[in-house]
Design a protein around this motif. Structure first.
Motif, mmCIF file in Angstrom:
data_model
loop_
_atom_site.group_PDB
_atom_site.id
_atom_site.type_symbol
_atom_site.label_atom_id
_atom_site.label_comp_id
_atom_site.label_asym_id
_atom_site.label_seq_id
_atom_site.Cartn_x
_atom_site.Cartn_y
_atom_site.Cartn_z
ATOM 1 N N TYR A 6 -17.849 32.649 -12.244
ATOM 2 C CA TYR A 6 -17.670 31.271 -12.709
ATOM 3 C C TYR A 6 -16.429 31.149 -13.586
ATOM 4 C CZ TYR A 6 -19.245 26.557 -13.927
ATOM 5 O OH TYR A 6 -19.334 25.199 -14.067
ATOM 6 N N GLN B 5 -12.691 30.532 -12.107
ATOM 7 C CA GLN B 5 -12.236 29.306 -11.469
ATOM 8 C C GLN B 5 -10.869 28.887 -12.001
ATOM 9 O OE1 GLN B 5 -15.443 26.152 -10.765
ATOM 10 N NE2 GLN B 5 -16.250 27.322 -12.496
ATOM 11 N N CYS C 203 -14.023 27.889 -20.014
ATOM 12 C CA CYS C 203 -15.300 28.613 -19.956
ATOM 13 C C CYS C 203 -15.274 29.825 -20.874
ATOM 14 C CB CYS C 203 -15.588 29.034 -18.517
ATOM 15 S SG CYS C 203 -17.047 30.090 -18.316
ATOM 16 N N ASP D 54 -20.437 21.282 -16.273
ATOM 17 C CA ASP D 54 -19.899 22.638 -16.426
ATOM 18 C C ASP D 54 -20.677 23.404 -17.492
ATOM 19 O OD1 ASP D 54 -17.853 22.089 -14.573
ATOM 20 O OD2 ASP D 54 -16.509 21.371 -16.156
ATOM 21 N N ASP E 16 -23.998 24.474 -16.241
ATOM 22 C CA ASP E 16 -23.862 25.647 -15.371
ATOM 23 C C ASP E 16 -23.764 26.927 -16.198
ATOM 24 O OD1 ASP E 16 -23.831 24.107 -13.068
ATOM 25 O OD2 ASP E 16 -21.639 24.103 -12.892
#
Length: 310
Positions: free
Chosen positions: A253, A256, A263, A290, A293
Motif C-alpha cells: 500500500y 503507491q 502513508c 485512505d 485502508d
C-alpha cells in the motif's frame, strides 16, 4: 566515522524529513526519528533522498538536516547523504560539506536527461571526478528518474570509477540485474560492490537470494527489513519469508505512486516517531478512505506479527 566501502551490508533506512505543521523543519522529530531507527536495528541511515523531500529544501536547510542527523548519531551509525543535483558544482559543494560533518558517503541519482549508455557512463565518470575521494552510491531508480541503466553500464562504471562503492538497486523488475552483476564479480571479472535494495522492500527476500547485501529503503516498519535481512544472513529463508509476509500488505500500500509518502509519514506520526505527517507543498494528502485502508491494514498486521512472534 569510517568511509562507506564495498563491504557495506544490512539495512540503511531512507529517512523522511520531518516538518512542523507550518512547514518548518522539526528538529525534535529529527532527533526522535534517528533514535527510533537506531533502536529498530538499522545499520545506517540515508538522508535527503527523493522521499526525504530533498528537492523541497533550500541548500541551507539540506545542510542543517545533515548536521542534525550526523550530530545525533554521534558516530554510532554511518550516514549517507543524497546530493543529487542538476549540476556537478552544487553536488560537490553539498558533498564536501556533509563529508566534513562526518558523513560516510553520498548518493547520486542520474538526471532525467540521460538517454544512452554512453551518456550514463560519462555522467558517472564525471561524478567520480567531481567528488574526488568521496565514496558514492549509484541510485538506479528508473521508475522515478526515467533513466534505465543496464547491468553492463553499471559494470563499466564500477570498473572505471573506484569511488562508486554501492548500487542502490530499485529497478523493477530487476532481479536479473542483481544476478548479472553478481555473476560478473563471482567470476572475478569485475569488482564486487555492495548492493542494497529499495522499492519499499517489496522484493527483499528474492533480492537477498540473488546476492543483495541488504536494504536501503524507507518502509514505515524498518523492523521488517531488519528481520528479513538478519534471517537471510542466517540462511533461514523460511523465517525471512514469514516476517516479510506479515508486513507485505502495508508495504504494498505504501508503494503507491502519489500517496506513498503520505502513508509513510502518517504511520510514522501514529507511531510517535515524528510529530506531524506534514509534507512540504507540493505534497499529497490522504483521504478518509485512505486512512481507513491504512488502519485496517495496521490492525491485520498487528495480528500477523503476534502470530509469528516477531
Amino acid at each position: 566515522m569510517p568511509l562507506l566501502t564495498e563491504d557495506a551490508k544490512g539495512v540503511y533506512v531512507i529517512a523522511v524529513t520531518p516538518f512542523k505543521e507550518d512547514g518548518a523543519l522539526d528538529d525534535a522529530s529529527i532527533d526522535r526519528m534517528v533514535d527510533f531507527y537506531e533502536e529498530a536495528g538499522a545499520t545506517g541511515l540515508t538522508i535527503l533522498g527523493q522521499l526525504g523531500e530533498a528537492p523541497k529544501l533550500t541548500a541551507e536547510e539540506s545542510r542543517l538536516v545533515a548536521r542534525r542527523v550526523i550530530d545525533r548519531v554521534a558516530g554510532r551509525l554511518p550516514i549517507i547523504v543524497g546530493v543529487s543535483a542538476p549540476g556537478l558544482a552544487p553536488m560537490r559543494e553539498l558533498a564536501d560539506g556533509v563529508m566534513d560533518m562526518g558523513a560516510a558517503g553520498v548518493m547520486v541519482a542520474p538526471p532525467w536527461t540521460l538517454k544512452t549508455d554512453d551518456q550514463i557512463y560519462n555522467y558517472y565518470a564525471s561524478v567520480g571526478e567531481a567528488l574526488g575521494k568521496t565514496p558514492f552510491v549509484l541510485q538506479d531508480y528508473p521508475l522515478t528518474t526515467n533513466v534505465a541503466i543496464a547491468a553492463k553500464v553499471i559494470d563499466r562504471i564500477v570498473r572505471d570509477v573506484p569511488t562508486c562503492v554501492m548500487l542502490k538497486h530499485e529497478d523493477w523488475p530487476g532481479l536479473a540485474k542483481i544476478s548479472a552483476l553478481r555473476a560478473l564479480s563471482d567470476k572475478g571479472e569485475t569488482r564486487r560492490i555492495s548492493i542494497l535494495c529499495g522499492n519499499g522492500g517489496l522484493f527483499l527476500p528474492e533480492e537477498m537470494a540473488r546476492g543483495a547485501d541488504g536494504a536501503m529503503t524507507g518502509f514505515c516498519y524498518p523492523e521488517m527489513m531488519v528481520g528479513v535481512v538478519e534471517a537471510c544472513g542466517r540462511g533461514d529463508m523460511d523465517r525471512a519469508q514469514d516476517i516479510f509476509d506479515a508486513y507485505l500488505p502495508l508495504a504494498r500500500y505504501e508503494q503507491q505512486q502519489g500517496i506513498g509518502l503520505a502513508c509513510r509519514k502518517y504511520v510514522l506520526a501514529k507511531r510517535g516517531v515524528i510529530a506531524s505527517a506534514k509534507q512540504r507543498k507540493p505534497g499529497s494528502v490522504l483521504s478518509p478512505a485512505d486512512v481507513a485502508d491504512i488502519e485496517r491494514l495496521l490492525a491485520r498486521q498487528t495480528r500477523k506479527v503476534e502470530e509469528i512472534a516477531v
